[in-house]
Design a protein around this motif. Structure first.
Motif, PDB file in Angstrom:
ATOM      1  N   GLU A 167     -22.238  91.920-109.405  1.00 54.97           N
ATOM      2  CA  GLU A 167     -22.316  91.798-110.278  1.00 54.97           C
ATOM      3  C   GLU A 167     -20.999  91.717-111.557  1.00 54.97           C
ATOM      4  OE1 GLU A 167     -22.365  96.219-110.483  1.00 54.97           O
ATOM      5  OE2 GLU A 167     -24.775  96.406-110.952  1.00 54.97           O
ATOM      6  N   ARG A 168     -20.027  91.321-111.378  1.00 59.07           N
ATOM      7  CA  ARG A 168     -18.916  90.905-112.222  1.00 59.07           C
ATOM      8  C   ARG A 168     -19.148  89.256-112.222  1.00 59.07           C
ATOM      9  NH1 ARG A 168     -15.197  86.735-110.345  1.00 59.07           N
ATOM     10  NH2 ARG A 168     -13.482  87.033-112.092  1.00 59.07           N
ATOM     11  N   ASN A 169     -19.609  88.328-111.226  1.00 63.69           N
ATOM     12  CA  ASN A 169     -20.162  87.140-111.179  1.00 63.69           C
ATOM     13  C   ASN A 169     -20.842  86.548-112.246  1.00 63.69           C
ATOM     14  OD1 ASN A 169     -17.994  86.999-109.274  1.00 63.69           O
ATOM     15  ND2 ASN A 169     -19.617  86.365-107.516  1.00 63.69           N
ATOM     16  N   VAL A 170     -22.079  87.416-111.486  1.00 61.47           N
ATOM     17  CA  VAL A 170     -23.671  87.092-113.640  1.00 61.47           C
ATOM     18  C   VAL A 170     -22.951  87.674-114.904  1.00 61.47           C
ATOM     19  CG1 VAL A 170     -25.379  88.434-113.885  1.00 61.47           C
ATOM     20  CG2 VAL A 170     -24.762  87.680-111.542  1.00 61.47           C
ATOM     21  N   ASP A 171     -22.065  88.658-114.613  1.00 58.36           N
ATOM     22  CA  ASP A 171     -21.397  88.778-116.125  1.00 58.36           C
ATOM     23  C   ASP A 171     -20.857  87.544-117.179  1.00 58.36           C
ATOM     24  OD1 ASP A 171     -21.693  90.749-118.022  1.00 58.36           O
ATOM     25  OD2 ASP A 171     -19.364  91.581-118.084  1.00 58.36           O
ATOM     26  N   ILE A 172     -19.811  86.865-115.512  1.00 62.29           N
ATOM     27  CA  ILE A 172     -18.359  86.685-116.068  1.00 62.29           C
ATOM     28  C   ILE A 172     -19.422  84.511-116.510  1.00 62.29           C
ATOM     29  CG2 ILE A 172     -17.418  84.918-115.536  1.00 62.29           C
ATOM     30  CD1 ILE A 172     -15.273  87.099-114.645  1.00 62.29           C
ATOM     31  N   ILE A 173     -20.252  84.722-115.568  1.00 65.82           N
ATOM     32  CA  ILE A 173     -21.293  83.289-115.880  1.00 65.82           C
ATOM     33  C   ILE A 173     -22.723  83.355-116.550  1.00 65.82           C
ATOM     34  CG2 ILE A 173     -23.219  81.506-114.737  1.00 65.82           C
ATOM     35  CD1 ILE A 173     -21.587  82.854-112.184  1.00 65.82           C
ATOM     36  N   ASN A 174     -22.743  84.755-117.566  1.00 65.98           N
ATOM     37  CA  ASN A 174     -23.209  84.444-118.226  1.00 65.98           C
ATOM     38  C   ASN A 174     -22.934  84.791-120.023  1.00 65.98           C
ATOM     39  OD1 ASN A 174     -26.082  84.369-117.412  1.00 65.98           O
ATOM     40  ND2 ASN A 174     -26.258  86.800-117.386  1.00 65.98           N
ATOM     41  N   LYS A 175     -21.976  84.930-119.828  1.00 67.44           N
ATOM     42  CA  LYS A 175     -20.461  85.267-121.232  1.00 67.44           C
ATOM     43  C   LYS A 175     -20.009  83.916-121.082  1.00 67.44           C
ATOM     44  CE  LYS A 175     -19.948  90.025-121.644  1.00 67.44           C
ATOM     45  NZ  LYS A 175     -19.286  91.064-120.804  1.00 67.44           N
ATOM     46  N   LYS A 176     -19.503  83.192-119.990  1.00 71.64           N
ATOM     47  CA  LYS A 176     -18.480  82.359-120.464  1.00 71.64           C
ATOM     48  C   LYS A 176     -18.577  80.767-120.057  1.00 71.64           C
ATOM     49  CE  LYS A 176     -15.123  85.306-120.981  1.00 71.64           C
ATOM     50  NZ  LYS A 176     -14.299  85.053-121.765  1.00 71.64           N
ATOM     51  N   THR A 177     -20.729  80.131-119.626  1.00 71.77           N
ATOM     52  CA  THR A 177     -20.821  79.339-119.292  1.00 71.77           C
ATOM     53  C   THR A 177     -22.513  79.463-120.453  1.00 71.77           C
ATOM     54  OG1 THR A 177     -21.948  79.627-117.063  1.00 71.77           O
ATOM     55  CG2 THR A 177     -19.870  79.270-117.087  1.00 71.77           C
ATOM     56  N   ASN A 178     -22.619  78.098-119.695  1.00 67.87           N
ATOM     57  CA  ASN A 178     -24.060  77.697-120.862  1.00 67.87           C
ATOM     58  C   ASN A 178     -24.899  78.221-119.598  1.00 67.87           C
ATOM     59  OD1 ASN A 178     -23.320  77.270-123.092  1.00 67.87           O
ATOM     60  ND2 ASN A 178     -22.660  75.196-122.346  1.00 67.87           N
ATOM     61  N   CYS A 179     -24.594  78.263-117.997  1.00 64.17           N
ATOM     62  CA  CYS A 179     -26.175  78.883-117.145  1.00 64.17           C
ATOM     63  C   CYS A 179     -26.248  80.226-117.500  1.00 64.17           C
ATOM     64  CB  CYS A 179     -24.810  78.578-115.922  1.00 64.17           C
ATOM     65  SG  CYS A 179     -25.709  79.162-114.882  1.00 64.17           S
ATOM     66  N   LYS A 180     -27.761  80.534-116.963  1.00 68.53           N
ATOM     67  CA  LYS A 180     -28.237  81.424-116.909  1.00 68.53           C
ATOM     68  C   LYS A 180     -28.089  82.418-115.163  1.00 68.53           C
ATOM     69  CE  LYS A 180     -32.948  83.947-117.559  1.00 68.53           C
ATOM     70  NZ  LYS A 180     -33.503  83.585-117.004  1.00 68.53           N
ATOM     71  N   ALA A 181     -27.458  83.788-115.196  1.00 63.81           N
ATOM     72  CA  ALA A 181     -27.635  83.747-114.336  1.00 63.81           C
ATOM     73  C   ALA A 181     -27.940  84.826-113.548  1.00 63.81           C
ATOM     74  CB  ALA A 181     -26.090  83.780-113.342  1.00 63.81           C
ATOM     75  N   THR A 182     -28.460  85.388-112.607  1.00 64.32           N
ATOM     76  CA  THR A 182     -29.554  86.744-112.551  1.00 64.32           C
ATOM     77  C   THR A 182     -28.921  87.072-111.062  1.00 64.32           C
ATOM     78  OG1 THR A 182     -31.186  85.530-111.466  1.00 64.32           O
ATOM     79  CG2 THR A 182     -30.973  86.029-113.687  1.00 64.32           C
ATOM     80  N   LEU A 183     -29.002  88.425-110.802  1.00 71.08           N
ATOM     81  CA  LEU A 183     -28.753  89.833-110.077  1.00 71.08           C
ATOM     82  C   LEU A 183     -29.773  89.904-109.680  1.00 71.08           C
ATOM     83  CD1 LEU A 183     -26.579  90.454-108.291  1.00 71.08           C
ATOM     84  CD2 LEU A 183     -25.739  91.950-109.406  1.00 71.08           C
ATOM     85  N   HIS A 184     -29.651  89.797-107.938  1.00 72.24           N
ATOM     86  CA  HIS A 184     -31.244  90.689-107.215  1.00 72.24           C
ATOM     87  C   HIS A 184     -30.637  90.572-105.389  1.00 72.24           C
ATOM     88  CE1 HIS A 184     -33.951  87.770-109.127  1.00 72.24           C
ATOM     89  NE2 HIS A 184     -32.779  86.898-109.319  1.00 72.24           N
ATOM     90  N   THR A 185     -31.393  91.934-105.401  1.00 76.09           N
ATOM     91  CA  THR A 185     -30.775  92.396-104.241  1.00 76.09           C
ATOM     92  C   THR A 185     -31.601  91.592-102.703  1.00 76.09           C
ATOM     93  OG1 THR A 185     -31.377  94.204-103.035  1.00 76.09           O
ATOM     94  CG2 THR A 185     -32.624  94.510-104.544  1.00 76.09           C
ATOM     95  N   LEU A 186     -30.993  91.388-101.999  1.00 80.01           N
ATOM     96  CA  LEU A 186     -31.936  90.728-100.272  1.00 80.01           C
ATOM     97  C   LEU A 186     -32.711  91.075 -99.782  1.00 80.01           C
ATOM     98  CD1 LEU A 186     -28.278  89.417 -98.764  1.00 80.01           C
ATOM     99  CD2 LEU A 186     -30.603  88.265 -99.397  1.00 80.01           C
TER     100      LEU A 186
END
Ligand code: NAD
Length: 288
Positions: A167-186
């Protein structure tokens, strides 16, 4: 080695526990010898409680720097003076550089991953990646890929103790980079299949495929892979993992284990300390 060591030899360390199995001392010392560089790389058993003294030693002994591995990759941060942007976003450091007493922390796992793709003439910038895992390796890969211009990352994790980190990784990537990250459950297999189907690269950073799970893989059905997808497993022992066999069965051309990443993360650190390029092909032939 002995003929290389003299009164001017500069020390580089590796601070972790357990660490005696590591290939890094062999990798760096052989590279120093090959290039005639007057450095020596030694592994030290360092647990969290010895970290403060170990960092003092870097300054006192005027070491050029150190690698850092578990359990110290996060705990080392308060002892350092500066952090490279990727290390800051990852919240982890695997390389320290000592510039006249100023200690800077870097993380080279992610740059190693990206460089290993570049070595194969593969460019995933502007493309979509599906990534399973959000531990140390998964975090470094996701953050560096996002910083380097990967357009989209779909991160899959089990609902285990790493979920919060995902969750933290997705949040940081979306806030600090131009990449769009999404979180999914395996656990949502159909979602997992369809995100992979839509991706240029699938990377597994979970360690499933390595002992004691060497007969396992998160993707079982070769039908999930197009022939032109890149399949990348961060595991390098065994050399061919179960996931890689599934990809090969699907006829995928670009199938990789984690060896390129290991070599290139070492090469990135080597460059930071010495300013020189590690002779990667020589080391690959010699050690792997
Ligand atoms: P970690 O313990 O920090 O993270 C493990 C991740 O895998 C977590 O996201 C966890 O949720 C997931 N996971 C664990 N067991 C799972 C299972 N049974 N099913 C689904 N998900 C599972 O570990 P790490 O340091 O990130 O290392 C992960 C793998 O990456 C290891 O195989 C390690 O050898 C490899 N690695 C390779 C390199 C390289 O340079 N090639 C560098 C670092 C790590």
């Amino acid at each position: 080695m002995t003929e290389r060591i003299d009164g001017h030899t500069i020390l580089i360390g590796l601070m972790a526990y357990p660490i005696r199995h590591s290939m890094s001392p062999m990798m760096h010392n052989n590279a120093f010898a090959k290039l005639g560089l007057n450095y020596a790389y030694l592994a030290f058993d360092i647990t969290n409680d010895k970290l403060s003294d170990a960092v003092k030693a870097i300054r006192t002994l005027d070491m050029r720097g150190s690698n850092v591995s578990m359990p110290n990759k996060q705990k080392i941060i308060p002892y350092l003076d500066k952090l490279d942007p990727a290390a800051k976003l990852c919240g982890a450091v695997n390389t320290i550089v000592n510039d006249d007493g100023i200690l800077t922390g870097y993380t080279t796992d992610g740059t190693g991953f990206m460089k290993s793709l570049e070595d194969e003439n593969l460019d995933i910038r502007g493309k979509k990646m599906t990534l399973s895992g959000a531990g140390g390796a998964g975090t470094a890969i996701a953050v560096q890929a996002a910083l380097d211009g990967v357009a989209e990352i779909s991160i899959f994790n089990a609902k285990d103790k790493f979920w919060d980190n995902a969750e933290r990784n997705v949040d940081i990537i979306n806030k600090k980079t131009n990449c769009k990250a999404t979180l999914h459950t395996l656990e949502d297999r159909e979602d997992f299949r369809s995100e992979i189907a839509d991706s240029t690269i699938y990377c597994d950073s979970t360690g499933v495929g390595m002992k004691p799970l060497e007969d396992e893989t998160l993707v079982i059905d070769p039908g999930w892979f197009r022939k032109d997808i890149i399949v990348y497993d961060t595991v390098y022992a065994p050399r061919t993992t179960k996931l890689m066999k599934v990809a090969q069965k699907a006829g995928v051309t670009h199938v990789f284990n984690g060896l390129g990443m290991v070599l290139e993360q070492g090469a990135e650190a080597f460059k930071l300390w010495t300013g020189k390029s590690m002779p990667v092909e020589y080391i690959r032939e010699l050690l792997f």
